[in-house]
Write a protein that holds these residues in place. Structure first.
Motif, PDB file in Angstrom:
ATOM      1  N   TYR A  83       0.842  -1.196   0.000  1.00  0.00           N
ATOM      2  CA  TYR A  83       0.000   0.000   0.000  1.00  0.00           C
ATOM      3  C   TYR A  83       0.879   1.248   0.000  1.00  0.00           C
ATOM      4  O   TYR A  83       0.783   2.097   0.883  1.00  0.00           O
ATOM      5  N   GLU A  85       2.477   4.891  -0.518  1.00  0.00           N
ATOM      6  CA  GLU A  85       1.963   6.247  -0.718  1.00  0.00           C
ATOM      7  C   GLU A  85       2.742   6.914  -1.851  1.00  0.00           C
ATOM      8  O   GLU A  85       3.920   6.610  -2.061  1.00  0.00           O
ATOM      9  N   PRO A  86       2.135   7.859  -2.577  1.00  0.00           N
ATOM     10  CA  PRO A  86       0.719   8.228  -2.518  1.00  0.00           C
ATOM     11  C   PRO A  86      -0.113   7.244  -3.342  1.00  0.00           C
ATOM     12  O   PRO A  86       0.434   6.380  -4.014  1.00  0.00           O
ATOM     13  N   GLY A  87      -1.390   7.370  -3.234  1.00  0.00           N
ATOM     14  CA  GLY A  87      -2.255   6.539  -4.066  1.00  0.00           C
ATOM     15  C   GLY A  87      -2.817   5.321  -3.373  1.00  0.00           C
ATOM     16  O   GLY A  87      -3.408   4.460  -4.032  1.00  0.00           O
ATOM     17  N   LYS A  88      -2.657   5.223  -2.048  1.00  0.00           N
ATOM     18  CA  LYS A  88      -3.159   4.051  -1.334  1.00  0.00           C
ATOM     19  C   LYS A  88      -4.669   3.911  -1.477  1.00  0.00           C
ATOM     20  O   LYS A  88      -5.190   2.818  -1.680  1.00  0.00           O
ATOM     21  N   LEU A  90      -6.563   5.049  -3.946  1.00  0.00           N
ATOM     22  CA  LEU A  90      -6.860   4.654  -5.316  1.00  0.00           C
ATOM     23  C   LEU A  90      -6.581   3.163  -5.510  1.00  0.00           C
ATOM     24  O   LEU A  90      -7.354   2.454  -6.166  1.00  0.00           O
ATOM     25  N   ALA A  91      -5.501   2.678  -4.932  1.00  0.00           N
ATOM     26  CA  ALA A  91      -5.163   1.258  -5.061  1.00  0.00           C
ATOM     27  C   ALA A  91      -6.241   0.380  -4.436  1.00  0.00           C
ATOM     28  O   ALA A  91      -6.644  -0.636  -5.013  1.00  0.00           O
ATOM     29  N   MET A 172       0.435   0.861 -10.990  1.00  0.00           N
ATOM     30  CA  MET A 172       0.430   2.199 -10.411  1.00  0.00           C
ATOM     31  C   MET A 172       1.823   2.784 -10.260  1.00  0.00           C
ATOM     32  O   MET A 172       2.012   3.733  -9.502  1.00  0.00           O
ATOM     33  N   GLY A 173       2.807   2.210 -10.949  1.00  0.00           N
ATOM     34  CA  GLY A 173       4.135   2.802 -10.854  1.00  0.00           C
ATOM     35  C   GLY A 173       5.255   1.824 -11.097  1.00  0.00           C
ATOM     36  O   GLY A 173       5.117   0.847 -11.826  1.00  0.00           O
ATOM     37  N   CYS A 177       1.921  -3.039  -6.258  1.00  0.00           N
ATOM     38  CA  CYS A 177       1.131  -2.706  -5.080  1.00  0.00           C
ATOM     39  C   CYS A 177      -0.053  -3.667  -5.028  1.00  0.00           C
ATOM     40  O   CYS A 177      -0.189  -4.573  -5.854  1.00  0.00           O
TER      41      CYS A 177
END
Length: 317
Positions: A83, A85-88, A90-91, A172-173, A177
């Motif tokens: 999880y 960050e950032p975007g937790k 959204l995930a 997501m990157g 995640c």
């Protein structure tokens, strides 16, 4: 380090999700292979009725549903995080889509007549019938896609995943995640369990490359175990006190007018309607905890995520 006992079976897609997370976090775990269909007496001895796969056992604490298991593993081994960050937020939202909408489209495609014939090739006719009847009981009144509609939806969802992978190796990157692990497992089932239908994956080469990266993560350090020893481990342990252990959130959040200490049931809102009954020990913003006693497993605490499960007061038997 606690002993992590995963109750699963090799072809369970949600189990593959958890096995890969155990690998990503390089955790050691004990493997108890359970039946894919009912009856599951050792499972019910530990969970009290819940029969979905997988579930995680830590001593006399039983963690149900892959969503809660993920949170437990993150608490136990924060790095590398699933999880980040950032975007937790959204995930987590993407996970709900992947574990629900994507999963059911993929499985309706996978279990089409052609896929089912491949799965049960060489097995006696009663095996396919037993599996079908078992899953029919679990789905209840759920609306199930027809294979042609499922294939069309599945193709669209694969294209969406491919778009997310245009300029990055994971959804997501640069690192995987929780969204990656959740989106991967239904596609893994297509590729591994129903390869006669895996041509659908060829339409999105970027997704296939991503699947190879996910598969390369591995499954951690696994030790074979069995149900008898798992039940003995529960009987020899004491459940963790509320607010301690692997679920530290203990603040009571009352949405039902049901007091702690009440006799209640917890039931999945959709798939897998079998209830678990016990004494309500915790109802927090994230999870429920029930205390129950089994003649073989002794006193256990059974934990469920709050989202996706219904809490009801019931009269004690």
């Amino acid at each position: 380090m606690v002993d992590l006992i995963l109750h699963h079976y090799p072809t369970s897609p949600f189990s593959e999700k958890i096995r890969l997370i155990l690998g990503y976090k390089q955790l050691a775990w004990k493997s108890v292979v359970i039946p894919s269909i009912m009856p599951k007496p050792d499972v019910v001895a530990l969970t009290g009725g819940y029969r979905k796969t997988p579930f995680l056992q830590v001593g006399a604490d039983i963690y149900c549903d892959s969503a809660l298991i993920c949170d437990v593993l993150e608490h136990l081994q924060p790095a590398p995080s699933i999880y980040p960050e950032p975007g937790k937020g959204l995930a987590r939202t993407l996970v709900q889509w992947a574990d629900g909408t994507l999963f059911w489209a993929a499985m309706a495609h996978n279990l089409s007549p052609k896929g089912a014939a491949h799965m049960f090739a060489g097995a006696p006719p009663e095996a396919a019938k037993a599996f079908s009847e078992d899953r029919k009981a679990m789905t209840g009144s759920m609306t199930r896609l027809r294979p042609a509609d499922a294939a069309a939806a599945y193709k669209s969802y694969l294209r969406r995943l491919s778009d997310m992978l245009d300029e990055q190796p994971f959804l997501m990157g640069q690192v995987p995640c929780i969204a990656d692990f959740s989106a991967y497992h239904p596609l893994w089932f297509t590729r591994v369990r129903t390869p006669v239908l895996a041509d659908i994956l060829q339409l999105t080469p970027a997704v296939l490359d991503w699947m190879d990266r996910m598969n390369a993560i591995g499954q951690g350090n696994m030790e074979k175990f069995d149900g008898t020893r798992a039940i003995a481990a529960a009987a020899a342990a004491e459940p963790t006190a509320v607010g301690h252990g692997l679920l530290t959130d203990s603040t009571f959040q009352d949405e039902h007018g049901i007091a702690l200490g009440s006799h209640v049931s917890i039931t999945a809102e959709s798939f897998g309607p079998e209830p678990t009954e016990g004494e309500l020990m915790a109802a927090t913003r994230t999870h429920y905890t029930l205390s129950r006693t089994d003649e073989k497993a002794g006193k256990v605490h059974v934990h469920f995520p709050r989202i996706g499960y219904a809490l009801k007061a019931v009269a004690p038997a």
